[in-house]
Design a protein around this motif. Sequence first.
Motif, PDB file in Angstrom:
ATOM      1  N   GLY A   1       3.572  18.603 -15.176  1.00 11.67           N
ATOM      2  CA  GLY A   1       4.367  17.509 -14.636  1.00 11.67           C
ATOM      3  C   GLY A   1       3.757  16.183 -15.017  1.00 11.67           C
ATOM      4  N   ALA A   2       4.298  15.114 -14.466  1.00 17.04           N
ATOM      5  CA  ALA A   2       3.836  13.775 -14.815  1.00 17.04           C
ATOM      6  C   ALA A   2       2.372  13.594 -14.455  1.00 17.04           C
ATOM      7  CB  ALA A   2       4.689  12.730 -14.100  1.00 17.04           C
ATOM      8  N   GLU A   3       1.603  13.104 -15.404  1.00 20.72           N
ATOM      9  CA  GLU A   3       0.207  12.741 -15.200  1.00 20.72           C
ATOM     10  C   GLU A   3      -0.041  11.422 -15.917  1.00 20.72           C
ATOM     11  OE1 GLU A   3      -2.237  15.877 -16.660  1.00 20.72           O
ATOM     12  OE2 GLU A   3      -1.697  17.286 -15.065  1.00 20.72           O
ATOM     13  N   ALA A   4      -0.982  10.646 -15.402  1.00 16.82           N
ATOM     14  CA  ALA A   4      -1.256   9.340 -16.002  1.00 16.82           C
ATOM     15  C   ALA A   4      -2.743   9.163 -16.263  1.00 16.82           C
ATOM     16  CB  ALA A   4      -0.739   8.227 -15.094  1.00 16.82           C
ATOM     17  N   PRO A   5      -3.282   9.878 -17.244  1.00 15.01           N
ATOM     18  CA  PRO A   5      -4.684   9.646 -17.599  1.00 15.01           C
ATOM     19  C   PRO A   5      -4.862   8.230 -18.154  1.00 15.01           C
ATOM     20  CG  PRO A   5      -3.636  11.078 -19.199  1.00 15.01           C
ATOM     21  CD  PRO A   5      -2.654  10.900 -18.086  1.00 15.01           C
ATOM     22  N   GLU A   6      -6.065   7.773 -18.159  1.00 17.05           N
ATOM     23  CA  GLU A   6      -6.381   6.413 -18.581  1.00 17.05           C
ATOM     24  C   GLU A   6      -5.780   6.098 -19.948  1.00 17.05           C
ATOM     25  OE1 GLU A   6      -7.584   2.827 -17.733  1.00 17.05           O
ATOM     26  OE2 GLU A   6      -8.427   4.421 -16.474  1.00 17.05           O
TER      27      GLU A   6
ATOM     28  N   THR B   1       8.260   7.521 -15.670  1.00 18.12           N
ATOM     29  CA  THR B   1       8.248   8.932 -15.278  1.00 18.12           C
ATOM     30  C   THR B   1       8.576   9.847 -16.449  1.00 18.12           C
ATOM     31  OG1 THR B   1       8.816   8.463 -12.980  1.00 18.12           O
ATOM     32  CG2 THR B   1       9.332  10.662 -13.784  1.00 18.12           C
ATOM     33  N   GLY B   2       9.645   9.520 -17.171  1.00 18.67           N
ATOM     34  CA  GLY B   2      10.073  10.370 -18.282  1.00 18.67           C
ATOM     35  C   GLY B   2       9.022  10.481 -19.362  1.00 18.67           C
ATOM     36  N   GLY B   3       8.440   9.355 -19.748  1.00 21.07           N
ATOM     37  CA  GLY B   3       7.441   9.372 -20.806  1.00 21.07           C
ATOM     38  C   GLY B   3       6.171  10.094 -20.400  1.00 21.07           C
ATOM     39  N   LEU B   4       5.697   9.827 -19.174  1.00 18.64           N
ATOM     40  CA  LEU B   4       4.466  10.491 -18.720  1.00 18.64           C
ATOM     41  C   LEU B   4       4.669  11.994 -18.554  1.00 18.64           C
ATOM     42  CD1 LEU B   4       3.164   7.905 -16.104  1.00 18.64           C
ATOM     43  CD2 LEU B   4       2.112   8.457 -18.310  1.00 18.64           C
ATOM     44  N   THR B   5       5.839  12.394 -18.032  1.00 19.24           N
ATOM     45  CA  THR B   5       6.110  13.824 -17.888  1.00 19.24           C
ATOM     46  C   THR B   5       6.196  14.503 -19.242  1.00 19.24           C
ATOM     47  OG1 THR B   5       7.335  13.389 -15.844  1.00 19.24           O
ATOM     48  CG2 THR B   5       7.665  15.535 -16.884  1.00 19.24           C
ATOM     49  N   ALA B   6       6.931  13.895 -20.162  1.00 18.02           N
ATOM     50  CA  ALA B   6       7.077  14.474 -21.502  1.00 18.02           C
ATOM     51  C   ALA B   6       5.734  14.599 -22.209  1.00 18.02           C
ATOM     52  CB  ALA B   6       8.034  13.622 -22.330  1.00 18.02           C
ATOM     53  N   SER B   7       4.917  13.581 -22.090  1.00 17.22           N
ATOM     54  CA  SER B   7       3.598  13.620 -22.723  1.00 17.22           C
ATOM     55  C   SER B   7       2.762  14.761 -22.164  1.00 17.22           C
ATOM     56  CB  SER B   7       2.889  12.279 -22.496  1.00 17.22           C
ATOM     57  OG  SER B   7       1.605  12.286 -23.059  1.00 17.22           O
ATOM     58  N   SER B   8       2.827  14.957 -20.837  1.00 16.01           N
ATOM     59  CA  SER B   8       2.075  16.057 -20.225  1.00 16.01           C
ATOM     60  C   SER B   8       2.583  17.414 -20.697  1.00 16.01           C
ATOM     61  CB  SER B   8       2.173  15.962 -18.702  1.00 16.01           C
ATOM     62  OG  SER B   8       1.551  14.788 -18.224  1.00 16.01           O
ATOM     63  N   LEU B   9       3.907  17.551 -20.826  1.00 15.76           N
ATOM     64  CA  LEU B   9       4.489  18.810 -21.283  1.00 15.76           C
ATOM     65  C   LEU B   9       4.060  19.141 -22.713  1.00 15.76           C
ATOM     66  CD1 LEU B   9       8.093  18.330 -19.857  1.00 15.76           C
ATOM     67  CD2 LEU B   9       6.441  20.038 -19.088  1.00 15.76           C
ATOM     68  N   VAL B  10       4.144  18.143 -23.586  1.00 14.45           N
ATOM     69  CA  VAL B  10       3.785  18.374 -24.991  1.00 14.45           C
ATOM     70  C   VAL B  10       2.295  18.666 -25.110  1.00 14.45           C
ATOM     71  CG1 VAL B  10       3.687  17.318 -27.290  1.00 14.45           C
ATOM     72  CG2 VAL B  10       5.728  17.027 -25.873  1.00 14.45           C
ATOM     73  N   ASN B  11       1.485  17.956 -24.344  1.00 17.98           N
ATOM     74  CA  ASN B  11       0.042  18.229 -24.366  1.00 17.98           C
ATOM     75  C   ASN B  11      -0.265  19.622 -23.829  1.00 17.98           C
ATOM     76  OD1 ASN B  11      -0.526  15.728 -25.434  1.00 17.98           O
ATOM     77  ND2 ASN B  11      -1.041  14.776 -23.481  1.00 17.98           N
TER      78      ASN B  11
ATOM     79  N   VAL C   1       1.794  -1.444  -5.450  1.00 24.16           N
ATOM     80  CA  VAL C   1       1.394  -0.515  -6.504  1.00 24.16           C
ATOM     81  C   VAL C   1      -0.129  -0.409  -6.492  1.00 24.16           C
ATOM     82  CG1 VAL C   1       1.419  -0.053  -8.982  1.00 24.16           C
ATOM     83  CG2 VAL C   1       3.400  -1.150  -7.901  1.00 24.16           C
ATOM     84  N   GLU C   2      -0.627   0.804  -6.521  1.00 26.19           N
ATOM     85  CA  GLU C   2      -2.073   1.005  -6.589  1.00 26.19           C
ATOM     86  C   GLU C   2      -2.587   0.626  -7.976  1.00 26.19           C
ATOM     87  OE1 GLU C   2      -3.986   1.885  -4.027  1.00 26.19           O
ATOM     88  OE2 GLU C   2      -2.208   2.066  -2.717  1.00 26.19           O
ATOM     89  N   ASP C   3      -3.728  -0.040  -8.029  1.00 25.44           N
ATOM     90  CA  ASP C   3      -4.372  -0.362  -9.303  1.00 25.44           C
ATOM     91  C   ASP C   3      -4.983   0.923  -9.849  1.00 25.44           C
ATOM     92  OD1 ASP C   3      -5.700  -1.389 -11.468  1.00 25.44           O
ATOM     93  OD2 ASP C   3      -7.182  -2.520 -10.307  1.00 25.44           O
ATOM     94  N   ALA C   4      -4.227   1.591 -10.721  1.00 29.67           N
ATOM     95  CA  ALA C   4      -4.611   2.905 -11.230  1.00 29.67           C
ATOM     96  C   ALA C   4      -4.083   3.045 -12.658  1.00 29.67           C
ATOM     97  CB  ALA C   4      -4.022   3.992 -10.328  1.00 29.67           C
ATOM     98  N   PRO C   5      -4.462   4.117 -13.369  1.00 29.06           N
ATOM     99  CA  PRO C   5      -3.931   4.310 -14.722  1.00 29.06           C
ATOM    100  C   PRO C   5      -2.418   4.471 -14.786  1.00 29.06           C
ATOM    101  CG  PRO C   5      -5.897   5.625 -14.404  1.00 29.06           C
ATOM    102  CD  PRO C   5      -5.527   5.084 -13.054  1.00 29.06           C
TER     103      PRO C   5
END
Length: 311
Positions: free
Chosen positions: A258-263, A127-137, A104-108
């Motif tokens: 789609g799924a994004e993982a900001p800090e 995946t589900g949570g990050l994708t949903a958060s991006s959609l709502v945002n 796993v890469e050391d990333a957000p």
Amino acid sequence: MKALVAQSYGPLEDLVVTEMPKPVPGPGQILVRTEASAVNAADAVLVTGVMKDVLPVQHPFTPGVDISGIVEAVGEGVTRFVVGDPVLAWLGLPSGALAEYVLVEDAPSVAIRPVGLDAAHAAALATGGLTASSLVNAAKVTEGETVLVIGAAGGVGSYVVQLAKQAGATVLATGRAEDAAYLKRLAADEVLDYKSVNIPEETRRRVPGGVDVVIDVAHVSPDLAEAAVAVKSGGRVIYVLGGPPPALDRGVSATYAGAEAPEGRLGELAAQAADGRLRVEVSANYPFASARQALVDFTTQHVRGKITVTF
């Protein structure tokens, strides 16, 4: 180590559990001993090669984009994690989480798993949570708005319902009749049975003038513009798949996300799941020896929430 492997493009039934070399973390990487993974639509797409011209993989290929486990080793330069830390991560594509050990890469996109969140539910969140958060945002949902969530019972939609409600919206959710009580528990204000009604028409009946936002997780119609019928003039439609947004009339805007993982985002979602603010639905859990069957069942059955695999 053991891993679920596709030797070439083909049906999910051709997947096998086999021995693979145990990876060694390089600079900026951690090695995770897998406790749980979750199944996603991307797994089937990558294994079968349906989109190989767009998303090619190298064989032998191990599917799985969600992982929860324990840090086994850390590579040079890694300071956020130490051996023994419980973590959850979204690997992105290509994947590889359906294996006993995963780099796993050391990333957000990796975070400490908080106390109160077990491995299976953590894997079901990434995946589900990050994708949903991006959609709502992307939808810019604000308090007092009305939001229609199409595909609300699944592994992304279930989080969209909750996050839209947290933003202060009135949420209409689509599902089957047997999903109604479940969607209400997720905080949906109204449930529309897509098996018995035309969703855009029924939405207009319940919300004259149309909703402010449609978040379409399912893409059940080949005509992406159909969802826009449920939106008021000047409203927004958010789609989860990529591609050129359809041209819509009445000033309705169309956006893909789609799924994004900001800090910090994955850690916050994990904290909400741990303390009960965010419900994580695991409809079925399979032992790793049955991981192939987990993928087959995911693609052939009506799944509420997520399917997980534990090691």
